[in-house]
Each structure stands twice: as C-alpha cells, then as structure tokens.
Design an enzyme around this catalytic site. Structure first.
Site, PDB file in Angstrom:
ATOM      1  N   GLY A  88      31.774  58.414-114.008  1.00 51.49           N
ATOM      2  CA  GLY A  88      31.300  59.734-114.445  1.00 51.49           C
ATOM      3  C   GLY A  88      30.193  59.701-115.479  1.00 51.49           C
ATOM      4  N   SER A  89      29.969  58.535-116.102  1.00 58.31           N
ATOM      5  CA  SER A  89      28.901  58.447-117.115  1.00 58.31           C
ATOM      6  C   SER A  89      27.568  58.002-116.524  1.00 58.31           C
ATOM      7  CB  SER A  89      29.322  57.450-118.202  1.00 58.31           C
ATOM      8  OG  SER A  89      29.649  56.211-117.596  1.00 58.31           O
TER       9      SER A  89
ATOM     10  N   ASN B 116      18.255  56.301-101.725  1.00 54.34           N
ATOM     11  CA  ASN B 116      17.987  55.970-103.141  1.00 54.34           C
ATOM     12  C   ASN B 116      18.054  57.228-104.000  1.00 54.34           C
ATOM     13  OD1 ASN B 116      16.678  53.046-102.959  1.00 54.34           O
ATOM     14  ND2 ASN B 116      15.997  54.276-101.239  1.00 54.34           N
ATOM     15  N   VAL B 117      18.769  57.114-105.104  1.00 53.75           N
ATOM     16  CA  VAL B 117      18.967  58.262-105.986  1.00 53.75           C
ATOM     17  C   VAL B 117      18.116  58.081-107.241  1.00 53.75           C
ATOM     18  CG1 VAL B 117      20.714  59.683-107.123  1.00 53.75           C
ATOM     19  CG2 VAL B 117      21.388  58.162-105.255  1.00 53.75           C
TER      20      VAL B 117
ATOM     21  N   PRO C 261      24.476  57.847 -99.581  1.00 54.00           N
ATOM     22  CA  PRO C 261      23.224  58.376-100.123  1.00 54.00           C
ATOM     23  C   PRO C 261      22.072  57.397 -99.914  1.00 54.00           C
ATOM     24  CG  PRO C 261      24.946  58.237-101.826  1.00 54.00           C
ATOM     25  CD  PRO C 261      25.385  57.414-100.659  1.00 54.00           C
TER      26      PRO C 261
ATOM     27  N   TYR D 211      26.804  43.158-102.560  1.00 56.57           N
ATOM     28  CA  TYR D 211      26.986  44.607-102.755  1.00 56.57           C
ATOM     29  C   TYR D 211      27.260  45.272-101.405  1.00 56.57           C
ATOM     30  CZ  TYR D 211      25.345  49.380-104.024  1.00 56.57           C
ATOM     31  OH  TYR D 211      25.225  50.737-104.236  1.00 56.57           O
TER      32      TYR D 211
ATOM     33  N   LEU E 153      24.356  57.768-113.398  1.00 55.36           N
ATOM     34  CA  LEU E 153      23.322  58.655-112.853  1.00 55.36           C
ATOM     35  C   LEU E 153      23.925  59.775-111.999  1.00 55.36           C
ATOM     36  CD1 LEU E 153      20.385  59.288-111.804  1.00 55.36           C
ATOM     37  CD2 LEU E 153      20.691  57.410-110.193  1.00 55.36           C
TER      38      LEU E 153
HETATM   39  P1  NDP Z   1      25.318  53.917-112.489  1.00 53.45           P
HETATM   40  O1  NDP Z   1      25.010  52.464-112.638  1.00 53.45           O
HETATM   41  O2  NDP Z   1      24.402  54.908-113.089  1.00 53.45           O
HETATM   42  O3  NDP Z   1      26.765  54.198-113.052  1.00 53.45           O
HETATM   43  C1  NDP Z   1      27.799  53.331-112.747  1.00 53.45           C
HETATM   44  C2  NDP Z   1      29.063  53.963-113.240  1.00 53.45           C
HETATM   45  O4  NDP Z   1      30.142  53.095-112.911  1.00 53.45           O
HETATM   46  C3  NDP Z   1      29.093  54.169-114.755  1.00 53.45           C
HETATM   47  O5  NDP Z   1      29.775  55.355-115.040  1.00 53.45           O
HETATM   48  C4  NDP Z   1      29.880  52.963-115.234  1.00 53.45           C
HETATM   49  O6  NDP Z   1      30.563  53.192-116.460  1.00 53.45           O
HETATM   50  C5  NDP Z   1      30.872  52.834-114.092  1.00 53.45           C
HETATM   51  N1  NDP Z   1      31.435  51.502-114.042  1.00 53.45           N
HETATM   52  C6  NDP Z   1      30.772  50.332-113.838  1.00 53.45           C
HETATM   53  N2  NDP Z   1      31.623  49.314-113.904  1.00 53.45           N
HETATM   54  C7  NDP Z   1      32.848  49.837-114.145  1.00 53.45           C
HETATM   55  C8  NDP Z   1      34.125  49.295-114.334  1.00 53.45           C
HETATM   56  N3  NDP Z   1      34.345  47.958-114.274  1.00 53.45           N
HETATM   57  N4  NDP Z   1      35.160  50.123-114.582  1.00 53.45           N
HETATM   58  C9  NDP Z   1      34.953  51.456-114.669  1.00 53.45           C
HETATM   59  N5  NDP Z   1      33.770  52.048-114.481  1.00 53.45           N
HETATM   60  C10 NDP Z   1      32.727  51.236-114.232  1.00 53.45           C
HETATM   61  O7  NDP Z   1      25.511  54.177-110.923  1.00 53.45           O
HETATM   62  P2  NDP Z   1      24.996  55.392-110.041  1.00 53.45           P
HETATM   63  O8  NDP Z   1      25.400  56.675-110.655  1.00 53.45           O
HETATM   64  O9  NDP Z   1      23.576  55.120-109.711  1.00 53.45           O
HETATM   65  O10 NDP Z   1      25.811  55.158-108.701  1.00 53.45           O
HETATM   66  C11 NDP Z   1      26.989  55.900-108.381  1.00 53.45           C
HETATM   67  C12 NDP Z   1      27.468  55.486-107.007  1.00 53.45           C
HETATM   68  O11 NDP Z   1      26.463  55.792-106.051  1.00 53.45           O
HETATM   69  C13 NDP Z   1      27.746  54.005-106.886  1.00 53.45           C
HETATM   70  O12 NDP Z   1      28.911  53.818-106.120  1.00 53.45           O
HETATM   71  C14 NDP Z   1      26.546  53.467-106.161  1.00 53.45           C
HETATM   72  O13 NDP Z   1      26.851  52.323-105.416  1.00 53.45           O
HETATM   73  C15 NDP Z   1      26.177  54.647-105.280  1.00 53.45           C
HETATM   74  N6  NDP Z   1      24.773  54.697-104.886  1.00 53.45           N
HETATM   75  C16 NDP Z   1      23.779  54.699-105.833  1.00 53.45           C
HETATM   76  C17 NDP Z   1      22.460  54.754-105.444  1.00 53.45           C
HETATM   77  C18 NDP Z   1      21.352  54.756-106.443  1.00 53.45           C
HETATM   78  O14 NDP Z   1      20.191  54.761-106.011  1.00 53.45           O
HETATM   79  N7  NDP Z   1      21.615  54.767-107.739  1.00 53.45           N
HETATM   80  C19 NDP Z   1      22.096  54.815-104.018  1.00 53.45           C
HETATM   81  C20 NDP Z   1      23.202  54.876-103.122  1.00 53.45           C
HETATM   82  C21 NDP Z   1      24.494  54.800-103.554  1.00 53.45           C
HETATM   83  P3  NDP Z   1      29.854  52.774-117.881  1.00 53.45           P
HETATM   84  O15 NDP Z   1      28.855  53.850-118.181  1.00 53.45           O
HETATM   85  O16 NDP Z   1      30.968  52.771-118.849  1.00 53.45           O
HETATM   86  O17 NDP Z   1      29.241  51.436-117.666  1.00 53.45           O
END
Ligand code: NDP
Length: 325
Positions: free
Chosen positions: A13-14, A175-176, A173, A146, A16
C-alpha cells in the site's frame, strides 16, 4: 462486493500503485458517504509485516481480518536491477505470493486481486499479447526470476479456485508511472529513472542528457491513477479467475524516445538528448491487447500520456525530498 461492511487490505500500500489506489479511494469517500460507511481500507507496507515471512503474514491477517485483498506487494525493479538479481526476484516474490494467498485462503477472504505484469509474457510471441498467453513460452532472459514468480500467482489462483472455490484473480498492468514511484538510480523503471535523472540534469545545468539504449523500444504506459480506478473496478465487478490485462490501447504505444521527449518538455529541459546504444534495450516491444477490458468496461477514459507525464514530473519536483531516491 456484499452489503455488509467490507474490510479491504492492500498489500504494498505504500508503493506507486498502492498510493494511487489510496488517492482514488479517498476521493471516492469524499464524494460518496454511503460507500465510505460500508468500506474500511487498510494500506500496508513492509513495516506492518514482512510478507516474505509466513508468521508475520499470518499475524497481519489475524489483526485485520480482511474480507477483500488487493495484493500489490512485490520486489519490483527496472531492467538492470532484474538482470543482476533474478534469483532474489524469484525466491522473494514466490515467498510473498505463497504466504499472502495462503493467508487469504485460511481467513476466508472473499476476493483477492493480485498483480501480474505485461513484462512476464513469453519473449517469443505473436502480437498483440492477450491474457491466454501467460504460460506459452520462456520469458525474456533479463527478468526470468520476476516473471516466473508472477506466473505462479496465476497457478495459485487456479489451484485455490479449483480445489476450494476461492475467487482469487489477477490483473496484468502494462508499465505504470505516477506519483510515489521508485526513483532510485539502480532500481527505477524507465519513467521514474528519466524523471529523476533529467531533474538532476536541469539542476546541474547539463548541456546533454543520456538515455540508456537506442530509445527505439516500444512500450505501453498506464498512469497510476488510471490503473487504480481500473483495479477498483476489477475488485467490485470482475468475477473470473482468468487474468485481465489493464493497459492503454495498442495505438497508444510510445517509444522510449517519445517518453524522454515528453519528460524533457515537462521539465522544460533545454539540453540535448543523446542515446548510449552500447546499453541493453530489453524486449523490443510487448504490445498487449486490452480488448477484454474494453469489452467489459466500455466507457473508461485514459488520461492523455503527456498530461499524465506533466502531473508526475510536477509531483516529483514538489516531493523530491521525501521520494524514494
Ligand atoms: P513499488 O515498488 O512502488 O511498491 C512495492 C510495495 O511492496 C511497497 O509498498 C513495499 O513496501 C511492498 N513490499 C516490498 N517488499 C515487501 C515485503 N517483503 N513485505 C511487505 N511488503 C513489501 O511497486 P509498484 O506499486 O510499482 O507495484 C505494485 C504491483 O504492481 C507489484 O505487484 C508489481 O509487480 C506490479 N506491477 C508494477 C508495474 C510497474 O510498472 N511499476 C507494472 C506491472 C505490474 P515498503 O514501502 O515498505 O518497501
């Protein structure tokens, strides 16, 4: 979603996407008091529980007892980060996904929406890519760790559905990009990496700005707020285990060079963009079809790319101090 009070837990939840969902939900709650009274939202980060750890994951679910879960938490990185750490990307994402989906099952969660990605599709494939092709061949070698971990989410969803009748589904999705992205030079995806590096170039008064690679690869980019709206729609209206692609239209695909130019305009950068063609490009393209989405949600309007880039660059400039650098 049912008439009783729903407790919706968002893992990751924290990040992107998580923060974009939070923004959209907060806006909805301001506009719709009735909905607000029926939903309770919990946005978790790794500080609430390290989801690689089963006991911590179980404790998080025990504490919040969610009825619905949007599962975003993942170890996510750009091309160069992925290439260097395929083993960790595989093991840690596998652990997170297995722990979260098993906790959802044990806690009778009514619906789970997890995130796959268009970059996990087979490398050698026919275009456009659609939802039926997830398992049809080897992923690109640069991010196989991945990719396989993400593909296994679909396997878990099918298994929980077949054996236990669970409604665990996934979205795919493209690329976000948007506010609250990861701007770290080593880990960032292409948009946040360019946004941050070009801001550095503006501040330093650099005359040239180097883009890694040829600038020719084609990509579809979705604004995080658009993705958030679509994910809420999936949570409330899409009831199938089959994944659904959440992407802009095929004709909205852009080159990396187009992206760099849009970011240049948003930063009002006056220097010249040059390309380091000795660096890897990754997959040339991975055009995805959003036909299924378009057939089910006909009137969704995506934010125009340049407008979304303008808003994202503005957010970065205003929030650089607190951003993930
Ligand atoms: P971010 O890297 O911005 O955020 C990752 C999140 O996962 C953070 O809230 C982080 O918490 C949490 N996290 C990471 N490791 C752990 C852990 N060990 N335990 C608990 N929480 C954890 O990712 P996005 O928002 O970009 O991606 C969200 C989803 O969308 C993902 O599943 C990703 O694979 C998918 N996605 C993303 C794309 C992109 O372009 N960004 C494209 C397609 C899919 P903390 O802040 O505490 O580290």
């Amino acid at each position: 979603m049912s008439g009783e009070k729903n407790v919706i837990l968002v893992t990751g939840g924290s990040g992107l996407v998580g923060q974009a969902i939070k923004t959209v939900v907060e806006e909805e709650r301001r506009q719709d008091a009735v909905r607000a009274s029926k939903e309770s939202w919990i946005f978790c980060s790794s500080k609430d529980a390290d989801l690689r750890d089963k006991a911590q994951t179980d404790a998080l679910f025990e504490k919040h007892k969610p009825t619905h879960v949007i599962h975003l938490a993942a170890i996510v990185g750009g091309l160069f980060e992925n290439m260097a750490h395929n083993l960790e990307f595989f093991r840690e994402n596998m652990a997170i996904n297995d722990n979260v989906l098993n906790a959802c099952f044990k806690n009778d969660v009514k619906k789970v929406v997890s995130c796959l990605s268009t970059c996990i599709f087979p490398d050698k494939i026919t275009y456009p890519i659609d939802e039926t092709m997830v398992h049809n061949g080897l992923p690109h070698p640069s991010n196989y760790g991945y990719s396989y971990a993400k593909r296994m989410v679909d396997i878990l969803n099918r298994g929980y559905h077949e054996q236990h009748g669970c409604m665990f589904t996934s979205v795919i999705p493209c690329n976000v990009f948007g506010a609250h992205d990861n701007y770290s030079v080593s880990a960032a995806h292409v948009v946040p990496a360019l946004v941050r590096r070009m801001h550095d170039a503006v501040l330093a008064g650099d005359k040239t700005f180097t883009v890694l690679g040829t600038g020719k690869p084609l990509r579809q980019f979705i604004y995080s707020l658009d993705l958030a709206k679509l994910m809420l729609w999936v949570l409330r209206n899409y009831n199938s285990v089959e994944p659904i692609i959440l992407s802009v239209d095929e004709e909205d695909e852009v080159t990396i060079s187009d992206v760099a130019e849009a970011i240049k305009k948003a930063h009002n950068y006056q220097g010249e963009i040059v390309y380091d063609t000795t660096k890897a490009d990754g997959q040339y393209k991975k055009t995805a079809s959003n036909k299924k989405l378009r057939s089910l949600y006909k009137d969704f309007t995506f934010t125009p790319f340049e407008k979304a880039i303008q808003e994202s660059v503005k957010w970065f400039i205003e929030n650089r101090e607190h951003a993930r650098l």
